[in-house]
Design an enzyme around this catalytic site. Structure first.
Site, PDB file in Angstrom:
ATOM      1  N   LYS A  70      14.006  19.129  15.071  1.00 14.09           N
ATOM      2  CA  LYS A  70      12.774  18.603  14.443  1.00 14.09           C
ATOM      3  C   LYS A  70      12.890  18.668  12.927  1.00 14.09           C
ATOM      4  O   LYS A  70      12.027  19.201  12.230  1.00 14.09           O
ATOM      5  CB  LYS A  70      11.545  19.333  14.965  1.00 14.09           C
ATOM      6  CG  LYS A  70      11.423  19.205  16.481  1.00 14.09           C
ATOM      7  CD  LYS A  70      10.156  19.735  17.036  1.00 14.09           C
ATOM      8  CE  LYS A  70      10.107  19.589  18.541  1.00 14.09           C
ATOM      9  NZ  LYS A  70      11.090  20.420  19.271  1.00 14.09           N
TER      10      LYS A  70
HETATM   11  O1  LIG Z   1       6.760  17.670  22.316  1.00  9.97           O
HETATM   12  C1  LIG Z   1       7.679  18.478  22.503  1.00  9.97           C
HETATM   13  C2  LIG Z   1       8.844  18.446  21.763  1.00  9.97           C
HETATM   14  C3  LIG Z   1       9.842  19.334  22.071  1.00  9.97           C
HETATM   15  N1  LIG Z   1       9.701  20.244  23.049  1.00  9.97           N
HETATM   16  C4  LIG Z   1      10.845  21.152  23.320  1.00  9.97           C
HETATM   17  O2  LIG Z   1      11.340  20.883  24.639  1.00  9.97           O
HETATM   18  C5  LIG Z   1      11.664  22.093  25.298  1.00  9.97           C
HETATM   19  C6  LIG Z   1      10.752  22.300  26.479  1.00  9.97           C
HETATM   20  O3  LIG Z   1      11.092  23.482  27.159  1.00  9.97           O
HETATM   21  P1  LIG Z   1      10.496  23.859  28.610  1.00  9.97           P
HETATM   22  O4  LIG Z   1      11.055  25.200  28.879  1.00  9.97           O
HETATM   23  O5  LIG Z   1      10.972  22.823  29.581  1.00  9.97           O
HETATM   24  O6  LIG Z   1       9.013  23.859  28.467  1.00  9.97           O
HETATM   25  C7  LIG Z   1      11.560  23.189  24.243  1.00  9.97           C
HETATM   26  O7  LIG Z   1      12.802  23.292  23.582  1.00  9.97           O
HETATM   27  C8  LIG Z   1      10.528  22.639  23.292  1.00  9.97           C
HETATM   28  O8  LIG Z   1      10.681  23.163  21.984  1.00  9.97           O
HETATM   29  C9  LIG Z   1       8.560  20.275  23.776  1.00  9.97           C
HETATM   30  O9  LIG Z   1       8.390  21.097  24.717  1.00  9.97           O
HETATM   31  N2  LIG Z   1       7.571  19.379  23.487  1.00  9.97           N
END
Ligand SMILES: O=c1ccn([C@@H]2O[C@H](COP(=O)(O)O)[C@@H](O)[C@H]2O)c(=O)[nH]1
Length: 301
Positions: free
Chosen positions: A104
């Protein structure tokens, strides 16, 4: 081959739109890896993260098109963590997986160029020091902050994923604000489409992808239509509550054009009751594979 062409080809080759998120957390590592880390030794934690993520890559490489290392968890460990991130990305490159680095990043244009040079591109001779194929970027600084990334995408057949509608509950605080009759996320979507339009591949996709959360299925339908040229990166599946039904609208008629990320539900599958592992968690990799296969099936259904 452009980034979008490569990613869509990888989706078709694997028959999967699952993106495995690499978000290592020390407390949740399987016991054999946790045991390698004593005291507050960041170097040992970083070595454990490298082993953990590289083993996951080996276990899922034939099942999915891409992985998404989350830079934050590596940065938490300081310099040793950054070395680990580099090793994990290189391992994914060697395994033939497309790498979406979730950092990001963004800044004013001249600094954005430095971020773009650092993170994007994996094609010789302009190989980036990190070797990632794509990067998540913030649109908050405006069009002139995104353009340097797009220029590097053109040069290096790389991609970016712009935050359009994020999966978190508080994202709407800014993203849903209405200005001149449209929401901020709709304005960002328009900008994404404008940036893509002159640089489409044979399937109509450009290098500027978009992040749209699985937790907002109605906006996902709307944004799929608003950004027909963007590969969508859809986080929020699984641990954040998003389901297969919620994300189906992200895909195009060929079943391409989007990848759905799951991090915790896959990489820490040894903690989920449905994927029972040995008491010493020595076969944690089996749970990772089973959870990945399960997600693939759910997304096909
Ligand atoms: O809108 C967003 C953008 C990035 N993320 C990122 O994706 C993963 C989600 O992890 P989970 O364990 O599947 O919940 C994580 O790295 C977030 O920083 C997001 O969730 N939403």
């Amino acid at each position: 081959m452009t980034f979008a062409t490569r990613l869509n080809a990888a989706i078709l080759r694997t028959g999967s739109v699952t993106c495995v998120g690499l978000d290592p957390r020390l407390a949740q590592l399987p016991k054999p890896l946790r045991d390698l880390v004593t005291g507050d030794r960041k170097d040992l934690a970083a070595a454990a993260y490298t082993q953990f993520c590289c083993e996951i890559i080996d276990v899922v490489a034939d099942l999915v098109p891409c992985v998404k290392p989350q830079a934050a968890f590596f940065e938490q460990l300081g310099p040793a963590g950054m070395v680990s991130l580099g090793e994990v990305i290189s391992h994914a490159n060697r395994a033939g997986l497309i790498v979406i680095t979730d950092g990001k990043r963004n800044d004013i244009g001249s600094t954005a160029t430095a971020y773009a040079d650092a993170y994007l591109g994996s094609s010789e001779p302009n190989r980036s020091p990190w070797g990632s194929d794509s990067l998540t970027v913030s649109p908050y600084l405006g069009r002139d902050s995104l353009e340097p990334f797009v220029e590097v995408c053109d040069l290096r057949a790389a991609g970016i994923f712009v935050l359009v509608k994020t999966s978190n509950p508080g994202g709407g605080y800014l993203q849903d604000l209405s200005v001149d009759g449209k929401t901020i996320y709709q304005s960002v979507a328009e900008l994404v489409t404008e940036l893509n339009r002159p640089r489409l591949d044979a399937d109509g996709y450009g290098p500027v992808g978009a992040v749209v959360g699985a937790t907002y299925p109605e906006q996902l339908v709307e944004l799929r239509k608003a950004m027909p040229h963007s590969i969508l990166l859809v986080p929020g599946f699984g641990a954040q509550g998003g389901s297969a039904d919620d994300v189906r609208a992200a895909l195009d008629a060929n079943g391409t054009g989007a990848v759905v990320n799951s991090s915790r539900h896959i990489i820490f599958a040894h903690k989920r009751e449905e994927f029972s592992v040995a008491a010493d968690e020595s076969n944690w990799q089996d749970a990772v594979r089973a959870a990945t296969l399960q997600m693939n099936e759910q997304l096909k259904g």
